[in-house]
Design a protein around this motif. Structure first.
Motif, PDB file in Angstrom:
ATOM      1  N   PHE A 116       0.845  -1.202   0.000  1.00 47.98           N
ATOM      2  CA  PHE A 116       0.000   0.000   0.000  1.00 47.98           C
ATOM      3  C   PHE A 116       0.878   1.249   0.000  1.00 47.98           C
ATOM      4  N   LEU A 117       1.869   1.277   0.866  1.00 49.57           N
ATOM      5  CA  LEU A 117       2.758   2.433   0.976  1.00 49.57           C
ATOM      6  C   LEU A 117       3.548   2.636  -0.317  1.00 49.57           C
ATOM      7  N   GLU A 118       4.004   1.554  -0.911  1.00 50.64           N
ATOM      8  CA  GLU A 118       4.735   1.642  -2.185  1.00 50.64           C
ATOM      9  C   GLU A 118       3.835   2.190  -3.282  1.00 50.64           C
ATOM     10  N   CYS A 119       2.594   1.706  -3.303  1.00 49.82           N
ATOM     11  CA  CYS A 119       1.629   2.150  -4.306  1.00 49.82           C
ATOM     12  C   CYS A 119       1.360   3.650  -4.183  1.00 49.82           C
ATOM     13  N   MET A 120       1.314   4.140  -2.936  1.00 46.90           N
ATOM     14  CA  MET A 120       0.985   5.541  -2.681  1.00 46.90           C
ATOM     15  C   MET A 120       2.231   6.418  -2.620  1.00 46.90           C
ATOM     16  N   GLU A 121       3.299   5.968  -3.284  1.00 48.12           N
ATOM     17  CA  GLU A 121       4.545   6.732  -3.431  1.00 48.12           C
ATOM     18  C   GLU A 121       5.136   7.125  -2.082  1.00 48.12           C
ATOM     19  N   GLY A 122       4.995   6.223  -1.111  1.00 52.60           N
ATOM     20  CA  GLY A 122       5.633   6.421   0.179  1.00 52.60           C
ATOM     21  C   GLY A 122       4.920   7.358   1.124  1.00 52.60           C
ATOM     22  N   LYS A 123       3.708   7.808   0.780  1.00 49.49           N
ATOM     23  CA  LYS A 123       2.969   8.732   1.649  1.00 49.49           C
ATOM     24  C   LYS A 123       2.144   7.951   2.669  1.00 49.49           C
ATOM     25  N   PRO A 124       2.497   8.026   3.958  1.00 55.04           N
ATOM     26  CA  PRO A 124       1.720   7.307   4.973  1.00 55.04           C
ATOM     27  C   PRO A 124       0.521   8.141   5.421  1.00 55.04           C
ATOM     28  N   PRO A 125      -0.504   7.526   5.982  1.00 45.19           N
ATOM     29  CA  PRO A 125      -1.629   8.297   6.538  1.00 45.19           C
ATOM     30  C   PRO A 125      -1.219   8.942   7.854  1.00 45.19           C
ATOM     31  N   ASN A 126      -1.919  10.015   8.223  1.00 53.95           N
ATOM     32  CA  ASN A 126      -1.685  10.643   9.525  1.00 53.95           C
ATOM     33  C   ASN A 126      -2.389   9.892  10.648  1.00 53.95           C
ATOM     34  N   ALA A 127      -3.500   9.245  10.315  1.00 49.98           N
ATOM     35  CA  ALA A 127      -4.289   8.537  11.317  1.00 49.98           C
ATOM     36  C   ALA A 127      -4.864   7.272  10.701  1.00 49.98           C
ATOM     37  N   VAL A 128      -4.983   6.239  11.519  1.00 46.34           N
ATOM     38  CA  VAL A 128      -5.509   4.947  11.077  1.00 46.34           C
ATOM     39  C   VAL A 128      -6.570   4.489  12.072  1.00 46.34           C
ATOM     40  N   ILE A 129      -7.679   3.971  11.552  1.00 48.48           N
ATOM     41  CA  ILE A 129      -8.760   3.457  12.398  1.00 48.48           C
ATOM     42  C   ILE A 129      -8.998   1.994  12.046  1.00 48.48           C
ATOM     43  N   THR A 130      -8.898   1.108  13.038  1.00 54.28           N
ATOM     44  CA  THR A 130      -9.083  -0.326  12.799  1.00 54.28           C
ATOM     45  C   THR A 130      -9.941  -0.921  13.907  1.00 54.28           C
ATOM     46  N   ASP A 131     -10.209  -2.224  13.770  1.00 55.15           N
ATOM     47  CA  ASP A 131     -11.011  -2.916  14.786  1.00 55.15           C
ATOM     48  C   ASP A 131     -10.167  -3.408  15.950  1.00 55.15           C
ATOM     49  N   GLY A 132      -8.860  -3.154  15.930  1.00 57.42           N
ATOM     50  CA  GLY A 132      -8.008  -3.509  17.062  1.00 57.42           C
ATOM     51  C   GLY A 132      -7.371  -4.874  16.986  1.00 57.42           C
ATOM     52  N   ASP A 133      -7.426  -5.531  15.825  1.00 53.54           N
ATOM     53  CA  ASP A 133      -6.790  -6.840  15.673  1.00 53.54           C
ATOM     54  C   ASP A 133      -5.309  -6.727  16.060  1.00 53.54           C
ATOM     55  N   PRO A 134      -4.801  -7.605  16.952  1.00 56.54           N
ATOM     56  CA  PRO A 134      -3.414  -7.486  17.431  1.00 56.54           C
ATOM     57  C   PRO A 134      -2.376  -7.549  16.323  1.00 56.54           C
ATOM     58  N   ALA A 135      -2.550  -8.472  15.381  1.00 53.62           N
ATOM     59  CA  ALA A 135      -1.588  -8.584  14.275  1.00 53.62           C
ATOM     60  C   ALA A 135      -1.591  -7.324  13.427  1.00 53.62           C
ATOM     61  N   MET A 136      -2.771  -6.768  13.207  1.00 54.20           N
ATOM     62  CA  MET A 136      -2.887  -5.538  12.431  1.00 54.20           C
ATOM     63  C   MET A 136      -2.238  -4.369  13.171  1.00 54.20           C
ATOM     64  N   ARG A 137      -2.415  -4.335  14.490  1.00 51.41           N
ATOM     65  CA  ARG A 137      -1.844  -3.249  15.286  1.00 51.41           C
ATOM     66  C   ARG A 137      -0.311  -3.250  15.198  1.00 51.41           C
ATOM     67  N   ILE A 138       0.287  -4.425  15.263  1.00 49.58           N
ATOM     68  CA  ILE A 138       1.744  -4.534  15.171  1.00 49.58           C
ATOM     69  C   ILE A 138       2.221  -4.113  13.781  1.00 49.58           C
ATOM     70  N   ALA A 139       1.489  -4.535  12.744  1.00 45.45           N
ATOM     71  CA  ALA A 139       1.867  -4.182  11.374  1.00 45.45           C
ATOM     72  C   ALA A 139       1.784  -2.672  11.158  1.00 45.45           C
TER      73      ALA A 139
END
Length: 404
Positions: A116-139
């Motif tokens: 995703f980051l490569e596709c978006m030319e290295g631009k990361p989001p300022n904020a991320v909202i997820t359901d709290g999955d532990p594996a996702m949180r670490i990633a």
């Protein structure tokens, strides 16, 4: 069962090749089309990520806030599907990309987020909202280390119900999480809740408190999340996806019909662009000039929200004003609530307004306190410093992609 799943997934090879040929065909028309996949044991596909050109352009404009979670059962291989989404200038869900993962592991999520980051030319989001999955949180922490991670309020309330079998706790926790409290007020409410419900020693509650910067409004205030508190937009998107994608579909059928769903969302956006550009609203407030100014600058959806703020600004009153060479400081209080005050600052040189309620920083629309000061200053045109480009009619004009 495991061998059955492996056998089922071994059937993907032809399906994957067909999907890749489809994406290659799209790329001949859309030169920004991006896709990557990786193989696992027995040369079976493990993970697939793709994003078309318009999704990437939308992310360049609206990618400050990113929401995603996984859903199941939308393909015949029962692979989890991750849809990356945000909100556009109409406060409407827009899609930035999608992925199919073999399993919800830290390794798979890291790979997907890196693509995703490569596709978006290295631009990361300022904020991320997820359901709290532990594996996702670490990633997220590894790939987007500077993004503020917010946990979905709906999932937290559901977990509260399942971990603490007390409706009173769920009610009080909801207040602690979503109420507009100051930090000291939050701490007092939290402590009272622990005493009332007798959960002070519960490990789940202690862990929840340690993560308060990821869910408590008191600690999140001032961080821009575009008004998103839950991943319900993702779930709503999955519901729309269900109209186009069936569980019997293979990878090729899934990808093609997923794109149809995205095109449907874009048709809705084009319609909203048209509605925002033409027509004149019926004015409903006594502050006619400020209301008209909001209509010329905001999209239709955001104008309605701004107008509601304009209507409610009479509920607060200015009780003091300090004037200096650099600007002015106003002290406001709520009608019949003298103990509750706010401070609005105006900087003369930059024409910037700020309020300690931080609604402008949190959502991108001026609060009732700032609007009340505009009225007091007899300002007739909404200052550009109070119009977030994300919510404006011209949000996409600089990119030349309106109506594409």
């Amino acid at each position: 069962m495991y061998n059955e799943v492996r056998k089922q997934r071994s059937l993907q090879n032809g399906d994957v090749n067909a999907a890749v040929r489809y994406l290659e065909g799209v790329a001949r028309v859309d030169n920004r089309m991006y896709w990557r996949y990786r193989l696992g044991k027995d040369n079976n596909m493990c993970d697939l990520f793709w994003s078309d050109g318009r999704s990437q352009l939308d992310y360049g404009i609206f990618g400050d806030v990113l929401a995603f979670d996984a859903t199941y059962g939308r393909n015949k291989y029962n692979l989890p599907v991750v849809v990356f989404s945000g909100v556009n200038h109409h406060n409407q869900t827009c899609v930035f990309g999608a992925a199919m993962v073999s399993c919800e592991t830290q390794e798979s999520y890291i790979w997907v987020l890196e693509k995703f980051l490569e596709c978006m030319e290295g631009k990361p989001p300022n904020a991320v909202i997820t359901d709290g999955d532990p594996a996702m949180r670490i990633a997220i922490h590894e790939v987007f280390p500077n993004a503020h991670h917010r946990l979905c309020a709906w999932h937290l309330l559901r977990n509260a119900t399942s971990n603490i079998y007390d409706p009173r706790f769920t009610h009080l926790f909801r207040q602690c999480m979503l109420a507009d409290l100051e930090v000291d007020e939050f701490e007092a409410h939290w402590d009272a809740m622990l005493n009332e419900c007798g959960v002070r020693e519960v490990e789940w509650v202690q862990d929840l408190y340690r993560r308060k910067h990821a869910w408590a409004t008191a600690y999140i205030r001032g961080r821009f999340f575009a008004g998103i508190r839950t991943t319900s937009r993702c779930e709503s998107l999955h519901a729309k996806l269900g109209r186009f994608v069936e569980s019997r579909y293979g990878i090729l059928e899934f990808v093609t019909n997923f794109q149809r769903c995205v095109d449907f969302l874009r048709d809705n956006e084009d319609e909203l662009d048209f509605r925002s550009s033409y027509g004149t609203p019926v004015l409903q407030t006594e502050f006619v000039e400020l209301e008209k100014s909001g209509w010329t600058k905001y999209t239709r959806e955001m104008f309605f929200r701004y107008r509601e703020t304009l209507r409610r600004c009479v509920r607060v009153k200015i009780c003091h004003c300090d004037v200096s060479d650099s600007g002015e400081v106003y002290i406001l209080q709520k009608y019949r609530r003298p103990e509750r005050t706010w401070e609005v600052r105006w900087e003369r040189a930059s024409n910037k307004f700020s309020c300690d309620c931080m609604r402008m920083e949190s959502f991108g629309l001026p609060c009732v306190h700032i609007v009340a000061v505009l009225v007091r200053m007899d300002i007739t045109s909404l200052p550009d410093t109070l119009v977030l480009r994300k919510w404006s009619k011209t949000a996409k004009l600089h990119y030349g992609i309106v109506g594409t």
